[in-house]
Design a protein around this motif. Structure first.
Motif, mmCIF file in Angstrom:
data_model
loop_
_atom_site.group_PDB
_atom_site.id
_atom_site.type_symbol
_atom_site.label_atom_id
_atom_site.label_comp_id
_atom_site.label_asym_id
_atom_site.label_seq_id
_atom_site.Cartn_x
_atom_site.Cartn_y
_atom_site.Cartn_z
ATOM 1 N N THR A 265 0.849 -1.195 0.000
ATOM 2 C CA THR A 265 0.000 0.000 0.000
ATOM 3 C C THR A 265 0.886 1.247 0.000
ATOM 4 N N ARG B 83 1.954 -8.659 -2.538
ATOM 5 C CA ARG B 83 0.615 -9.194 -2.309
ATOM 6 C C ARG B 83 0.470 -9.400 -0.803
ATOM 7 N N GLY B 84 -0.122 -8.411 -0.145
ATOM 8 C CA GLY B 84 -0.255 -8.503 1.300
ATOM 9 C C GLY B 84 1.113 -8.497 1.937
ATOM 10 N N VAL B 85 1.415 -9.497 2.736
ATOM 11 C CA VAL B 85 2.699 -9.536 3.419
ATOM 12 C C VAL B 85 3.550 -10.707 2.943
ATOM 13 N N ASP B 86 3.097 -11.440 1.942
ATOM 14 C CA ASP B 86 3.881 -12.552 1.416
ATOM 15 C C ASP B 86 4.537 -12.139 0.107
ATOM 16 N N ARG C 12 4.717 -20.978 6.094
ATOM 17 C CA ARG C 12 3.344 -21.293 6.487
ATOM 18 C C ARG C 12 3.124 -21.076 7.990
ATOM 19 N N ARG D 80 -5.650 -21.867 -4.511
ATOM 20 C CA ARG D 80 -5.734 -20.467 -4.935
ATOM 21 C C ARG D 80 -5.145 -19.494 -3.925
ATOM 22 N N ARG D 81 -4.962 -19.941 -2.682
ATOM 23 C CA ARG D 81 -4.286 -19.136 -1.662
ATOM 24 C C ARG D 81 -4.763 -17.676 -1.631
ATOM 25 N N PRO D 82 -6.035 -17.435 -1.391
ATOM 26 C CA PRO D 82 -6.537 -16.057 -1.401
ATOM 27 C C PRO D 82 -5.952 -15.217 -0.267
ATOM 28 N N LEU D 83 -5.851 -13.932 -0.546
ATOM 29 C CA LEU D 83 -5.407 -12.971 0.460
ATOM 30 C C LEU D 83 -6.615 -12.569 1.319
ATOM 31 N N LEU E 280 -3.031 -19.679 7.309
ATOM 32 C CA LEU E 280 -1.881 -20.203 6.553
ATOM 33 C C LEU E 280 -1.971 -21.718 6.408
ATOM 34 N N GLY F 202 -4.383 -22.789 3.826
ATOM 35 C CA GLY F 202 -4.018 -22.447 2.463
ATOM 36 C C GLY F 202 -4.160 -20.987 2.101
ATOM 37 N N SER G 227 -3.647 -16.711 2.598
ATOM 38 C CA SER G 227 -2.568 -15.777 2.903
ATOM 39 C C SER G 227 -3.150 -14.651 3.745
ATOM 40 N N PRO G 228 -2.813 -14.595 5.032
ATOM 41 C CA PRO G 228 -3.425 -13.587 5.893
ATOM 42 C C PRO G 228 -2.697 -12.243 5.857
ATOM 43 N N VAL G 229 -3.447 -11.171 5.962
ATOM 44 C CA VAL G 229 -2.855 -9.861 6.219
ATOM 45 C C VAL G 229 -3.745 -9.172 7.236
ATOM 46 N N MET H 84 -5.834 -1.960 1.045
ATOM 47 C CA MET H 84 -5.669 -3.368 1.391
ATOM 48 C C MET H 84 -6.902 -4.172 0.992
ATOM 49 N N ILE I 244 -6.866 -5.207 -2.645
ATOM 50 C CA ILE I 244 -6.049 -6.335 -3.130
ATOM 51 C C ILE I 244 -6.430 -7.640 -2.425
ATOM 52 N N GLN J 13 -9.019 -10.784 -1.204
ATOM 53 C CA GLN J 13 -10.154 -11.533 -1.749
ATOM 54 C C GLN J 13 -11.252 -11.745 -0.691
#
Lengths: 276, 276, 276
Positions: free
Chosen positions: A106, A143-146, A197, B21-24, B42, B45, B47-49, B60, B63, B65
């Protein structure tokens, strides 16, 4: 004179120094990882303290042997706290390490990082490839924090960032790159994919960089020692978890165990260090 | 057309989609559970933010999902952050999931929830029976953040809440109820009582609902998949912990393991789905 | 009349009461340990709730059976929250327990503690030797949040602090000291050195003191029960971890297990209680 190449036994000496000297490491970090970071620091031998109260930042930095700044969860108060603490650390020559979590994700994160780098000088900066590339001025979509890029792609940006800031720059990835402002580069090929992970492994590596900077004045070597220790511990933990049919939940605890218990023979046999 | 009945293999397809698909997933959650929530996401599967900085919420959400809102630990800044983020998610058709932690425990929580529901439209709402009954307007005494009523008692209030808000409503309990605004109801009879002895399991289920909504457009089915996965993983973890004479501390790690490692055969043999 | 000496079976009766009555314990604690604290409370049988929202403090204290205040991570909002909550607890005769984390480390912590003690009366105070000595007015250099002195050295200051405040004072160390305002002193020789290598064990003991004060009106006895339970559980966890070649990461989960699972025979055979 600073060493230009390092062997595993050099880094092991730093690990032993950390265990013996137990430096106080002051972290201003994000709420998601603060518990795990503290346990990682304790396991490796450091003494963690976490506060962002403006009223006590100068006093806490004054008794700390290292400062760690992590921008994972921000607000105006935390940003001001980091600014105050970074300046206090610079004024007292306390090593300060920066984790630019989510750089590039961001505009606010980018502005905050620019302001921090304008306010003070970190001793070391650790991030994933996306974060380091973003901080170095590359147009990269975090993409976020990854990370969305491999560590190799970040080597040239890391060199530029190190040269510009004077900080050691560590790019985490399948192979970690540790880059000094004077051009020294070291690669570490330890670790395991499952480390991505478990939340806070990268942030905890940054905390360890701070701890090692407290006991090893060459920040490039200190960063290498922290990275090697985390990578070796991660390998051990992943092996142990998989051997018992467990997953990343169990592995998180085993990672902390390995940081505490890895011995000289185990470390020396595993550490995979390469120089350019 | 949305399915009116679901089988375990439907939900397994969603679990596989999540892993691929590992969504954010952007969470604004409470400080007590943020680490566990991130590790749960995590492991499953995603992706956390996590951020509540007003300056970057719109960026945020743009971007992400999915958005997850959890009112466990509130202050004025967090409430405003949730309001901003919920509106941004609605504007972009990003699914938004709400966890009304402690609804009914204090007037402040009730006011905050009413304001959030006036400000935007959650895609799904997940809580325990007390919380859902309170949110539906029943006079119920919530005792802190733990439920004082069984899930069955909350079915009629859940239907009313779903009809009023348009959201899928999930009531967690010994048997979980997943209620759609169009009247579809699905019950899941998985899980283990010890899941209530680990902080953040409910909150983490809410986070998983967000993750599944990112990969499955039918929010009722997505909520069922999340609930089934958490219930099955909880069963596996409790069995493994008890088999080794361990308790809820060890079980928490095993729960994360099971979210990551449960395979098709294991899931299909365990998932207990019932329709009205 | 309050007992002047206690045996292990007295403390076991309190442990059973906690497991049966499941009191609601409201904590305002630091962000580093909040998750671990909540899991410790749940494992021991209590129901945790954590909030510092000023708007709901009086309401939450009103439904809680104990209040726990921990100054680990401060800001102006949290300090005001603690002040409001302490006064509300005093007004309703809800037991309130204070953890003076890092007392002596900075002038800000000392000022904050002085203001809290001026605003209300804690039922019990638990800290390490440095913290208790500092709070008692001794000139002691606290190094971050870890103690720089042994518990024995803090006995006289603890007596003075108890007499001055009316609170039970618990000094944690290799041997724990529990001091009542009326001069009763009990020592507990359980625990393991590794407990200092897991973040939040001390803070979680303070939370347990709150939980036991909710079921045992003699705060000296309640504090002893909490301390004995934590010490015994720590011993069990350390033994189990070491027996399997594990470290402090694994031990943290085993500690939570032991809090939940320790039985009467195990507790009575281990608890080491001494009186002056």
């Amino acid at each position: 004179m600073a060493r230009t190449t390092l062997e595993a036994r050099d880094l092991w000496a730093d690990i032993e120094a950390l265990r013996q000297r137990r430096p106080l490491v002051h972290s201003i970090t994000n709420v998601v990882v603060s518990n795990f970071n503290a346990n990682v620091l304790l396991a490796a031998g450091a003494s963690p303290v976490m506060t962002q109260a403006h009223e006590e930042l100068a006093d806490m930095v004054a008794i700390a042997q290292a400062l760690v700044l992590n921008i994972g969860t921000l607000d105006a108060y935390a940003v001001e706290a980091m600014t105050i603490a970074l300046r206090a650390a610079n004024a007292r020559a306390v090593p300060a390490v920066l984790d630019p979590v989510g750089a590039g994700a961001t505009p606010y994160r980018n502005r905050t990082l620019a302001a921090l780098l304008a306010a003070g000088r970190p001793t070391a900066i650790r991030g994933n490839a996306s974060e380091i590339m973003s901080l170095a001025g590359e147009a990269v979509a975090t993409r976020g924090v990854d990370s969305s890029a491999g560590a190799e792609a970040a080597l040239a940006p890391a060199r530029a960032l190190a040269a510009r800031t004077g900080a050691v720059v560590c790019v985490s990835g399948a192979v970690d790159h540790v880059v000094a402002a004077d051009g020294r580069v070291l690669r570490l090929a330890n670790g395991h994919e499952w480390m991505t992970r478990i939340t806070g492994v990268g942030c905890s590596l940054t905390a360890l960089v701070g701890a090692f900077c407290a006991v090893q004045p060459d920040a490039w070597r200190a960063t290498a020692a922290a990275t090697a220790l985390m990578g070796v511990a991660g390998e051990i933990a992943a092996e142990q978890a998989r051997a018992r049919g467990a997953g990343v939940g169990t592995m998180a605890a085993l990672l902390v165990d390995a940081l505490q218990l890895v011995d000289e023979a185990g470390f020396l046999s595993r550490a995979r260090i390469e120089h350019d």
